[in-house]
Design a protein around this motif. Structure first.
Motif, PDB file in Angstrom:
ATOM      1  N   THR B 253       0.839  -1.209   0.000  1.00  0.00           N
ATOM      2  CA  THR B 253       0.000   0.000   0.000  1.00  0.00           C
ATOM      3  C   THR B 253       0.864   1.246   0.000  1.00  0.00           C
ATOM      4  O   THR B 253       0.593   2.202  -0.723  1.00  0.00           O
ATOM      5  N   SER B 257       0.758   3.817  -3.003  1.00  0.00           N
ATOM      6  CA  SER B 257       0.278   5.167  -2.710  1.00  0.00           C
ATOM      7  C   SER B 257       1.351   6.207  -2.984  1.00  0.00           C
ATOM      8  O   SER B 257       1.059   7.303  -3.448  1.00  0.00           O
ATOM      9  N   GLY B 261       0.577   9.047  -5.525  1.00  0.00           N
ATOM     10  CA  GLY B 261       0.631  10.410  -5.001  1.00  0.00           C
ATOM     11  C   GLY B 261       1.602  11.273  -5.801  1.00  0.00           C
ATOM     12  O   GLY B 261       1.301  12.407  -6.166  1.00  0.00           O
ATOM     13  N   SER B 279      -4.921   7.555  -4.060  1.00  0.00           N
ATOM     14  CA  SER B 279      -4.223   6.497  -3.328  1.00  0.00           C
ATOM     15  C   SER B 279      -5.211   5.709  -2.474  1.00  0.00           C
ATOM     16  O   SER B 279      -5.150   4.484  -2.399  1.00  0.00           O
ATOM     17  N   TYR B 280      -6.116   6.444  -1.842  1.00  0.00           N
ATOM     18  CA  TYR B 280      -7.089   5.805  -0.966  1.00  0.00           C
ATOM     19  C   TYR B 280      -7.985   4.864  -1.768  1.00  0.00           C
ATOM     20  O   TYR B 280      -8.238   3.717  -1.363  1.00  0.00           O
ATOM     21  N   ALA B 283      -6.019   1.815  -2.795  1.00  0.00           N
ATOM     22  CA  ALA B 283      -5.748   0.938  -1.664  1.00  0.00           C
ATOM     23  C   ALA B 283      -6.993   0.124  -1.310  1.00  0.00           C
ATOM     24  O   ALA B 283      -6.922  -1.068  -1.027  1.00  0.00           O
ATOM     25  N   ALA B 303      -2.690   4.891   3.338  1.00  0.00           N
ATOM     26  CA  ALA B 303      -2.784   5.214   1.909  1.00  0.00           C
ATOM     27  C   ALA B 303      -2.986   6.707   1.720  1.00  0.00           C
ATOM     28  O   ALA B 303      -2.287   7.350   0.932  1.00  0.00           O
ATOM     29  N   THR B 306       0.244   8.655   2.891  1.00  0.00           N
ATOM     30  CA  THR B 306       1.378   8.471   1.989  1.00  0.00           C
ATOM     31  C   THR B 306       1.108   9.221   0.690  1.00  0.00           C
ATOM     32  O   THR B 306       1.970   9.902   0.143  1.00  0.00           O
ATOM     33  N   GLY B 307      -0.135   9.119   0.219  1.00  0.00           N
ATOM     34  CA  GLY B 307      -0.491   9.748  -1.057  1.00  0.00           C
ATOM     35  C   GLY B 307      -0.336  11.259  -1.024  1.00  0.00           C
ATOM     36  O   GLY B 307       0.242  11.836  -1.942  1.00  0.00           O
TER      37      GLY B 307
END
Lengths: 332, 512, 163
Positions: B253, B257, B261, B279-280, B283, B303, B306-307
């Motif tokens: 993930t 992400s 991102g 990203s979400y 994920a 996610a 990080t994104g």
């Protein structure tokens, strides 16, 4: 009679109080409203100016971005603020002078104390993969296929649109107008090939011209433009001899009615610090702009041609709310 | 490559002085604080710092700005997790899982996880910046009117779907309302004033940030104050250092992400917020614990965080290689570089490659700083949850008011904040999500201009919209999301795939 | 479902209103502008989509019987304790943001608001006089600290000119 007298007296006292305070201006941070978003060409040069003024006048000059409605919202804030010299606006004089014509704001250029910093010129740039090597080839191509060649600008009323419209008036070409959110996106669209031509400001094309992604064909001026790291861009008058060049001046301003002491102090700072600012000079050279530190009457005289040209262009296109004649802007 | 490493080493060594590290420390910390406060955003923070660092040497000034940027995007997650109020638009997706975790008494853990996610995101983005920046930058040029149009559509569809899994229809209604709200004000082509009804202040449109502060901040205050038995579960302080094993469990993930991102950051005009949303969504699609998304999923939180932080180096990539900002804060960063006489652009790799690697080193330092400060601040921040709501909520409201005002020093923005707060409260009571509405405000102008621009470019021919490769990928993805949320289509799709796990994992999304 | 029934009608009305407004936007036919650039296109399309979504929701809620609205239910919702608390919260917050800010000096407006808010909500929580006094003194202290801190941070650090 009595109330009037009291009012006059009150006004006199008030103005005394203001001018008393004005002698010590600036005593607290001064706000410069940039009526465009942070990062744009107005914002950039204004932040350089704010830095230099902070040093010259010993008080913080704070840049506040109030974007919206082609700069008219932020400009109105400055117009409505207390006339104490603590609120200024920045922008292009051409916009400031034409808000009245476009019906966006009831103001005229004479209502403002102008302090100019740089003048930007438009450049006709084409995507480097296209075959046009000079201006005449592009004009021929536009004549050969009217309305097919795409021109990217920052929108109706932008410097780029103004430029291509004037070329159109001079040559009778037809083009396809494609508008973007600002000068930089318009330039990028030309680099990526979404559009073929852009007529935005030199400042906005500078990096792409240096990087060989955009080929500059002409600068819309009667003198050639020297761009650091590239070379010389020929003037449009090489091809269209009677083209009237109107530089677009940028600067900061505050409404008339601000105490004279403030204006005097700013004029002094402008003539000594800004006019000799190395930072501003190198900024202008790097962005393909002219360094034009003018104030007062000279500034008013210099900005008028661009306002005239633009106001009448808008009027002839049916976009004006009021005739420029009525606002004292004669046809150029 | 080796030369790059050398330049990076030189850049990093150059910053390992006391004064530089001191700058990193205060700038990042200030950035985190700016990000946490509703109303103060990365854009505002960088713009302010540009003026204040005007006299510094260019490297010092840009170092401070980058620390501010990374810190602010990260800081937004703190208030998102603790209070359900995203500090910046980039953290809207963080609230989906972060706040449920906090309500379940795991605020400390959530903040620690989010911190490691943000750190990893910045590092992944930084690595991509250091290695393949020029290649990636050209990707930004692939995005024309058609792609932007579909991206805006896609953003609304996934955010509407993800924030209202039980009933995506409501999410989409909120998203379309947001897009319509973005139409208010002077439009960009003919300068016509839409939906202003002759009211001057509306000609500038409804500000995104006042709307965000209202829809999340003020609405949350109203929800909290009207609830009779609103109790935040007391967080066990427990461990606030994330266990490496727990973070490592989600390495897929994190990697995915980080890349998504960064790519979202590169695309001009689409910034950290889309980085988090995309990203979400990805994920959730790939997750084994899909049903927990939106109810306190660690994976969803990682996610989103990080994104959005990966989008920071992503947005800096086109700044450096094309002189094109990938997001609003990056635009200010670019302006600051110009002001300091640094000339990013196509020639930078030839003219001054050392500057590119200095920037890489700056991002590295800022990432380390958010990791250290983030973990250090977790414990003190938990104290916020101990403040009784009668005292915490008025403080937040004071911050919402001054935050809305300070963006442009405009009283009108306070009214916009109040308006969206009341609308937001009503919508919350009716089970409508607010995030798509806010994202609609972000994407509305992109959608509007790119659709009209695309039609101009093709003279009204729609095939270009559907046939260009990137466009096709995005519109097909959007269509799949829509069809998937319609019962019969989903069941047909599941039969087709025949995967039992798909069925089991998607119970939470069963509309009805 | 009743809520859906009501909101779907609202959504449909907004969609209709926006569509009519978009339809009436100028098309600049006399100015030779590119017809694909007229201002009404995108808001028009968006309002049609909103209308469609509203109709779907209306149909769905009618099928589920959401149109049967019982008067007593509505009345009890309107006069519930939740509505009472909402009114108090709205009066306090709007009173501060709309009325006080801009009329009083910012710090003073903030002190007044903070004090009233804390006092209004903590008053009923205390039974005896003594604890009420303690609570009020606490409220004054918090109000002063917050007002000074916010004013100082925004004015001195972020250089915002406060209203």
């Amino acid at each position: 009679m009595q109330p009037t007298k009291t009012l006059v007296l009150a006004a006199a006292i008030a103005s005394l109080a203001i001018s008393g305070a004005a002698a010590d201006w600036p005593e607290k941070p001064v706000t410069i409203i940039v009526p465009w978003s942070a990062g744009g060409s107005t914002d950039q040069v204004t932040r350089v100016i704010a830095g230099e003024l902070t040093e010259a006048l010993g008080q913080e000059f704070v840049v506040v971005n109030q974007p919206g409605a082609s700069g008219s919202i932020g400009t109105k804030s400055a117009l409505d603020a207390d006339k104490d010299g603590y609120t200024w606006a920045a922008g292009a004089a051409q916009d400031l002078g034409s808000y009245g014509v476009l019906g966006m704001l009831e103001t005229a250029i004479e209502d403002w104390n102008l302090f100019l910093d740089v003048a930007n010129v438009s450049v006709v740039g084409v995507n480097a993969d296209l075959p046009y090597e000079d201006m005449s080839q592009l004009i021929d191509a536009m004549k050969a296929s009217p309305g097919q060649i795409t021109v990217a600008t920052a929108g109706i009323s932008s410097a780029g649109h103004n430029a291509i419209e004037q070329i159109k008036n001079a040559t009778g070409i037809e083009y396809k107008h494609v508008t973007y959110d600002g000068g930089n996106p318009a330039v990028i669209a030309t680099v990526s090939g979404e559009t073929q031509v852009t007529t935005q400001l030199a400042a906005e094309q500078a990096e792409m011209i240096r990087g060989g992604k955009i080929r500059p064909l002409a600068v819309l001026s009667d003198t050639a433009l020297e761009l650091d790291g590239f070379g010389t861009i020929p003037p449009i008058t090489n091809w269209l001899a009677d083209y009237k060049a109107v530089p677009n001046y940028f600067g900061i301003w505050t409404p008339k009615g601000v105490p004279d002491a403030v204006i005097a102090k700013m004029t002094e700072a402008w003539n000594s610090s800004i006019a000799n600012s190395e930072k501003l000079k190198s900024y202008a050279a790097g962005r393909g702009a002219q360094f034009t530190p003018f104030a007062g009457e000279e500034a008013q005289a210099r900005v008028m041609p661009a306002i005239q040209a633009f106001s009448w262009l808008m009027f002839d296109a049916g976009k004006a709310a009021t005739s420029p004649d009525e606002l004292g802007i004669p046809r150029p | 490559m080796f030369e790059g490493l050398q330049l990076f080493g030189a850049g990093l060594l150059g910053f390992l002085t006391f004064s530089s590290l001191f700058n990193v420390a205060w700038a990042t910390l200030l950035g985190i604080l700016v990000g946490m406060m509703p109303g103060l955003t990365a854009t505002l923070g960088i713009a302010l710092m540009t003026t204040l660092t005007f006299k510094m040497a260019p490297e010092d000034a840009i170092l401070i700005l980058i620390c501010m940027y990374v810190g602010a995007i990260y800081g937004g997650s703190r208030s998102a997790i603790l209070l359900n109020i995203p500090g910046t638009p980039a953290s809207a997706a963080t609230t989906l899982d972060g706040f449920p975790l906090a309500r379940a008494g795991k605020a400390g853990k959530a903040m620690a996880i989010a911190t490691s996610g943000s750190f990893m995101g910045s590092i992944i983005g930084m690595l991509l910046l250091a290695t393949i920046a020029p290649v990636l930058a050209n990707f930004a040029l692939e995005f024309g009117a058609f792609e932007f149009f579909w991206l805006a559509v896609f953003g609304i569809i996934i955010s509407g779907h993800l924030t209202s899994l039980k009933d995506p229809l409501k999410g989409w209604i909120a998203g379309i309302l947001g897009l319509l709200a973005a139409m208010v004000g002077q439009e960009g082509v003919h300068a016509y004033q839409r939906f202003t009804f002759g009211y001057f202040q509306l000609s500038g449109g409804l500000g995104l940030l006042p709307a965000l502060i209202g829809a999340f901040g003020f609405a949350e205050i109203l929800v909290v104050m009207t609830d009779s038995k609103y109790e935040l579960v007391k967080s066990k302080v427990g461990s606030v250092i994330p266990s490496p094993r727990e973070v490592f469990r989600y390495w897929r993930t994190i990697g995915r992400s980080g890349v998504i991102g960064t790519v979202m950051g590169i695309i001009p005009g689409v910034g950290e917020d889309m980085g988090a949303w995309a990203s979400y969504a990805a994920a959730r699609r790939a997750s084994k614990e899909r049903a927990r998304f939106g109810t306190g999923s660690i994976e969803g939180l990682i996610a989103a965080e990080t994104g959005n932080n990966a989008a920071v180096p992503g947005a800096i990539i086109p700044v450096l290689t094309l002189a094109v900002p990938g997001s609003a804060p990056a635009a200010v960063l670019l302006a600051a570089m110009f002001i300091h006489g640094v000339r990013p652009g196509p020639l930078i790799m030839i003219e001054s490659p050392e500057f590119v690697f200095q920037v890489v080193a700056m991002i590295m330092l800022a990432s380390v700083a958010i990791l250290i400060f983030g973990l250090m601040l977790t414990r003190p921040l938990l104290l916020v949850l101990r403040v009784p709501r009668e005292r915490l909520m008025p403080i937040i409201f004071v911050l919402c008011t001054i935050g809305a005002f300070s963006i442009a020093s405009r009283v009108f923005d306070i009214w916009v904040m109040l308006f969206f707060g009341i609308i937001g409260y009503a919508m919350r009571r009716m089970d409508y999500p607010m995030a798509p509405l806010v994202l609609g405000l972000v994407l509305g102008s992109i959608l509007d201009k790119s659709l009209r621009r695309g039609l101009v470019l093709t003279d009204g021919n729609l095939t270009e919209f559907f046939m260009r490769p990137i466009s096709a990928v995005i519109w097909i993805a959007s269509l799949v999301v829509i069809l998937y949320s319609i019962g019969p289509f989903r069941r047909a799709f599941q039969r087709l795939v025949g995967g039992a796990d798909v069925h089991a994992g998607d119970k939470g999304a069963d509309g009805g | 479902m009743k809520a859906d029934f009501v909101t779907s009608i609202l959504v449909i009305l907004i969609g209709l209103g926006a569509f009519v407004t978009s339809w009436r936007m100028p098309r600049y036919e006399n100015l030779q502008v590119n017809p694909y650039t007229v201002p009404g296109i995108v808001p028009g399309i968006l309002s049609l989509i909103l209308l469609l979504l509203g109709i779907i929701m209306l149909v769905r809620s009618v099928i589920r019987g959401g149109w049967r609205i019982e008067v007593p239910g509505v009345a009890s919702a309107l006069f519930s304790a939740t509505s009472g608390r909402l009114v108090v919260a709205l009066v306090l917050t709007l009173g501060y943001a709309v009325v006080l800010v801009g009329r009083l000096p910012y710090w003073l407006a903030t002190v007044v608001f903070m004090f009233l808010f804390v006092a209004a909500y903590e008053w009923p929580m205390h039974a005896n006089r003594r604890s009420r006094v303690v609570s009020l003194v606490g409220a004054v202290l918090i109000a002063a600290i917050v007002a000074v801190a916010v004013t100082a941070v925004f004015q001195q650090v972020f250089l915002v000119r406060l209203p």
